[in-house]
Structure formats: structure tokens, C-alpha cells
Scaffold this motif. Structure first.
Motif, PDB file in Angstrom:
ATOM      1  N   PRO A  68       0.840  -1.040  -0.057  1.00 37.22           N
ATOM      2  CA  PRO A  68      -0.006   0.082  -0.218  1.00 37.22           C
ATOM      3  C   PRO A  68       0.932   1.734   0.160  1.00 37.22           C
ATOM      4  O   PRO A  68       2.244   1.387   0.620  1.00 37.22           O
ATOM      5  CB  PRO A  68      -0.569  -0.367   1.135  1.00 37.22           C
ATOM      6  CG  PRO A  68      -1.377  -2.061   1.686  1.00 37.22           C
ATOM      7  CD  PRO A  68       0.616  -2.347   1.193  1.00 37.22           C
ATOM      8  N   ASN A  69       0.579   1.942  -0.477  1.00 36.58           N
ATOM      9  CA  ASN A  69       0.738   4.045  -0.401  1.00 36.58           C
ATOM     10  C   ASN A  69       2.312   3.227  -1.505  1.00 36.58           C
ATOM     11  O   ASN A  69       3.342   4.321  -0.860  1.00 36.58           O
ATOM     12  CB  ASN A  69       0.828   4.383   0.848  1.00 36.58           C
ATOM     13  CG  ASN A  69      -0.148   4.534   1.647  1.00 36.58           C
ATOM     14  OD1 ASN A  69      -0.464   3.726   2.065  1.00 36.58           O
ATOM     15  ND2 ASN A  69      -0.457   5.790   1.434  1.00 36.58           N
ATOM     16  N   SER A  70       1.875   2.936  -2.591  1.00 40.83           N
ATOM     17  CA  SER A  70       3.017   2.647  -3.341  1.00 40.83           C
ATOM     18  C   SER A  70       2.416   3.017  -4.880  1.00 40.83           C
ATOM     19  O   SER A  70       1.464   2.570  -5.351  1.00 40.83           O
ATOM     20  CB  SER A  70       3.565   1.927  -3.171  1.00 40.83           C
ATOM     21  OG  SER A  70       4.649   1.200  -2.091  1.00 40.83           O
ATOM     22  N   ILE A  71       3.542   3.181  -5.897  1.00 43.01           N
ATOM     23  CA  ILE A  71       3.334   3.045  -6.869  1.00 43.01           C
ATOM     24  C   ILE A  71       4.636   2.216  -7.936  1.00 43.01           C
ATOM     25  O   ILE A  71       5.511   3.135  -8.127  1.00 43.01           O
ATOM     26  CB  ILE A  71       3.271   4.163  -7.864  1.00 43.01           C
ATOM     27  CG1 ILE A  71       2.331   5.361  -6.860  1.00 43.01           C
ATOM     28  CG2 ILE A  71       3.059   4.611  -9.707  1.00 43.01           C
ATOM     29  CD1 ILE A  71       2.162   6.670  -7.411  1.00 43.01           C
ATOM     30  N   ARG A  72       4.077   1.110  -8.579  1.00 40.96           N
ATOM     31  CA  ARG A  72       4.997   0.202  -9.828  1.00 40.96           C
ATOM     32  C   ARG A  72       4.864   1.197 -10.467  1.00 40.96           C
ATOM     33  O   ARG A  72       4.168   2.062 -11.726  1.00 40.96           O
ATOM     34  CB  ARG A  72       4.153  -1.227  -9.676  1.00 40.96           C
ATOM     35  CG  ARG A  72       4.529  -1.808 -10.361  1.00 40.96           C
ATOM     36  CD  ARG A  72       6.175  -1.967 -10.493  1.00 40.96           C
ATOM     37  NE  ARG A  72       6.495  -2.118  -8.802  1.00 40.96           N
ATOM     38  CZ  ARG A  72       6.246  -3.315  -7.794  1.00 40.96           C
ATOM     39  NH1 ARG A  72       5.637  -4.176  -8.712  1.00 40.96           N
ATOM     40  NH2 ARG A  72       6.746  -3.384  -7.021  1.00 40.96           N
ATOM     41  N   VAL A  73       6.216   1.648 -11.215  1.00 37.18           N
ATOM     42  CA  VAL A  73       6.498   2.289 -12.425  1.00 37.18           C
ATOM     43  C   VAL A  73       6.785   1.168 -13.347  1.00 37.18           C
ATOM     44  O   VAL A  73       8.571   0.891 -13.325  1.00 37.18           O
ATOM     45  CB  VAL A  73       7.515   3.632 -12.614  1.00 37.18           C
ATOM     46  CG1 VAL A  73       7.625   4.089 -13.299  1.00 37.18           C
ATOM     47  CG2 VAL A  73       7.453   3.905 -11.446  1.00 37.18           C
ATOM     48  N   ARG A  74       6.625   0.522 -13.914  1.00 32.71           N
ATOM     49  CA  ARG A  74       7.654  -0.297 -15.152  1.00 32.71           C
ATOM     50  C   ARG A  74       7.497  -0.068 -15.980  1.00 32.71           C
ATOM     51  O   ARG A  74       6.987   0.738 -17.537  1.00 32.71           O
ATOM     52  CB  ARG A  74       6.365  -1.891 -15.424  1.00 32.71           C
ATOM     53  CG  ARG A  74       5.169  -2.153 -13.715  1.00 32.71           C
ATOM     54  CD  ARG A  74       4.747  -3.268 -14.875  1.00 32.71           C
ATOM     55  NE  ARG A  74       3.722  -3.063 -15.352  1.00 32.71           N
ATOM     56  CZ  ARG A  74       2.346  -3.606 -15.357  1.00 32.71           C
ATOM     57  NH1 ARG A  74       1.987  -4.915 -14.502  1.00 32.71           N
ATOM     58  NH2 ARG A  74       1.501  -3.417 -15.962  1.00 32.71           N
ATOM     59  N   ILE A  75       8.855  -0.286 -16.855  1.00 29.86           N
ATOM     60  CA  ILE A  75       9.572   0.600 -17.765  1.00 29.86           C
ATOM     61  C   ILE A  75      10.105  -0.788 -18.763  1.00 29.86           C
ATOM     62  O   ILE A  75      10.836  -1.492 -18.442  1.00 29.86           O
ATOM     63  CB  ILE A  75      10.600   1.203 -17.529  1.00 29.86           C
ATOM     64  CG1 ILE A  75      10.151   2.993 -16.827  1.00 29.86           C
ATOM     65  CG2 ILE A  75      11.311   2.030 -19.415  1.00 29.86           C
ATOM     66  CD1 ILE A  75      11.762   3.489 -16.899  1.00 29.86           C
ATOM     67  N   LYS A 204      -8.217   5.762  -0.034  1.00 32.97           N
ATOM     68  CA  LYS A 204      -8.447   4.982   0.334  1.00 32.97           C
ATOM     69  C   LYS A 204      -8.798   3.240  -0.095  1.00 32.97           C
ATOM     70  O   LYS A 204      -8.457   2.361   0.769  1.00 32.97           O
ATOM     71  CB  LYS A 204      -9.063   5.537   1.601  1.00 32.97           C
ATOM     72  CG  LYS A 204      -9.367   4.075   2.418  1.00 32.97           C
ATOM     73  CD  LYS A 204     -10.914   5.143   4.054  1.00 32.97           C
ATOM     74  CE  LYS A 204     -10.295   3.731   5.228  1.00 32.97           C
ATOM     75  NZ  LYS A 204     -10.681   4.861   5.764  1.00 32.97           N
ATOM     76  N   SER A 205      -9.433   3.603  -1.092  1.00 27.79           N
ATOM     77  CA  SER A 205      -9.758   2.362  -1.731  1.00 27.79           C
ATOM     78  C   SER A 205      -8.894   1.781  -1.825  1.00 27.79           C
ATOM     79  O   SER A 205      -8.871   0.513  -2.653  1.00 27.79           O
ATOM     80  CB  SER A 205     -11.138   2.217  -2.532  1.00 27.79           C
ATOM     81  OG  SER A 205     -11.123   3.719  -3.043  1.00 27.79           O
ATOM     82  N   GLU A 206      -7.297   2.857  -2.957  1.00 26.76           N
ATOM     83  CA  GLU A 206      -7.142   2.658  -4.219  1.00 26.76           C
ATOM     84  C   GLU A 206      -5.729   2.193  -4.241  1.00 26.76           C
ATOM     85  O   GLU A 206      -5.541   3.937  -4.261  1.00 26.76           O
ATOM     86  CB  GLU A 206      -7.460   2.541  -5.870  1.00 26.76           C
ATOM     87  CG  GLU A 206      -8.640   2.777  -5.983  1.00 26.76           C
ATOM     88  CD  GLU A 206      -8.948   2.712  -7.337  1.00 26.76           C
ATOM     89  OE1 GLU A 206      -8.072   3.542  -8.240  1.00 26.76           O
ATOM     90  OE2 GLU A 206      -9.762   1.987  -8.401  1.00 26.76           O
TER      91      GLU A 206
END
Length: 216
Positions: A68-75, A204-206
Motif C-alpha cells: 500500500p501507498n506505493s506506485i509501480r513504474v514499469r519500463i 483509501k480504496s485504491e
């Protein structure tokens, strides 16, 4: 009588000596037993499990979990473009993730304005960008899974991906590898990230999100 008495005493003495001497088996039972020392290696099951996870090549192509509280950045980019190295940490697999730069900034401002990125002293916890240790293979693509952690909820996050600005990353020839048919951009061209900026808002939901970029 004296001779008979002497013979009797002599025989009686031999009988006493025979009775006093224990049998051979009894003598061995009284001998101390010395146990032979054996060198034993205790296997740490948890350590072995960790070793299996590292050496299991199927794990390499599995995207890491996202907290949670994360963003995955796929390159990602096509394998035909080659790769930079096969010597990264303890891996001998293709790796090019050091060619990419990822940035995440929180924007604030009044409606109708361009706004501005928040400064570091405006955060309770600073966001962190984690570069992957391994580059995954996904079909005909290589994929680098960057992660932005400690992302605040209900804030506009501007996520950017770009090439590191030096000639090795932009224009130089990369080792081709088995699938590398275009390891160097044509003359006058350079590697770049298509549409290298996007907006993300966690709620909060995502509480996490994934964004995708591609190098060409």
C-alpha cells in the motif's frame, strides 16, 4: 600327611586364583568406552529457502509484490535493442535498468492554476524511489519494475520516466545478446521514453497503482 596337605593347599590356591580372575568379556565391560567425535553441519532451513528463492530462475520473471501507498513504474523495451550489462549485483542476467530515471512529485495549488510541486519540508514522510535489482523478461520485452514508496493518499502525483542523459544510455551500442538485432539507434536518433509523464492519485480504496512506459 604333610605332602597331602601341601598338595591340597596348592590346589586350593589355584582354585582361588581362578575364581578371582574375571572372564575376558567381563574385563572388556569395565574398559571405558570413548565416543568418536563426529563433525555435524546444522542446516538452517530458512537460509536454504532463501538460497532457493535467489537461484530459482522462475522467480526472476515474477513481478515483485506492491505494498500500500506505493506506485509501480514499469519500463519495458524490446529485446532486439540489446542490454547494457550481465554483471549487476549477484546476477549474470541481462540488465539495463540503470539507463532509466524515474521521478515522482506531489503537486499542490489552487484550482485553475498551474500549481507547484511540494517541497520536502511539506511532507511527513518523504517518498522513495526503489530501483530494481533484476530486469524481468516478459515475452519479447525486458521490463524494469521501479517502485515509488510512501506515497500519500488523496494527492496528485506526477510520475515521470526518462532516459539517463549520457551518450552510453542514449546513443551508444548495447551488447546485443541472443535477440539483439537493433542494439544501437540509427544515426541521428537516440533512445527515449514514449509519453514519459502521467498523473496518479491514490485513495483509501485504491492504495496502490501501476503505470507503464516504454523505451523505443
Amino acid at each position: 600327611m604333610k605332602n597331602g596337605q601341601r598338595s591340597f593347599l596348592f590346589l586350593f590356591g589355584l582354585l582361588c586364583i581362578a575364581c578371582a580372575a574375571p572372564p575376558a568379556g567381563a574385563q572388556q565391560e569395565n574398559v571405558p568406552i570413548t565416543k568418536k567425535k563426529v563433525n555435524t553441519t546444522i542446516v538452517d532451513r530458512n537460509q536454504r529457502q532463501r538460497e532457493v528463492q535467489v537461484t530459482d530462475k522462475s522467480k526472476v520473471n515474477t513481478e515483485p509484490p506492491l505494498d500500500p501507498n506505493s506506485i509501480r513504474v514499469r519500463i519495458r523495451y524490446q529485446k532486439e535493442y540489446g542490454f547494457i550489462t550481465t554483471k549487476w549485483f549477484n546476477s549474470d542476467r541481462p540488465y539495463s535498468c540503470q539507463a532509466f530515471s524515474v521521478d515522482g512529485s506531489v503537486w499542490t495549488g489552487e484550482p485553475g492554476t498551474f500549481g507547484r510541486p511540494k517541497a520536502g519540508n511539506e511532507f511527513d514522510v518523504l517518498m522513495t524511489i526503489v530501483q530494481p535489482d533484476l530486469m524481468r523478461e516478459e515475452g519479447s520485452y525486458y521490463v524494469c519494475d521501479f517502485t515509488i514508496t510512501s506515497v500519500p493518499l488523496n494527492e496528485l502525483i506526477i510520475v515521470k520516466a526518462s532516459m539517463v542523459g549520457n551518450s552510453k544510455m542514449l546513443t551508444s551500442r548495447w551488447p546485443a545478446g541472443p535477440a539483439g538485432s537493433q542494439p544501437q539507434p540509427p544515426p541521428g536518433s537516440e533512445r527515449l521514453i514514449l509519453n514519459g509523464k502521467t498523473n496518479v492519485r491514490l485513495t483509501k480504496s485504491e492504495t496502490s497503482a501501476t503505470v507503464d512506459f516504454e523505451m523505443v
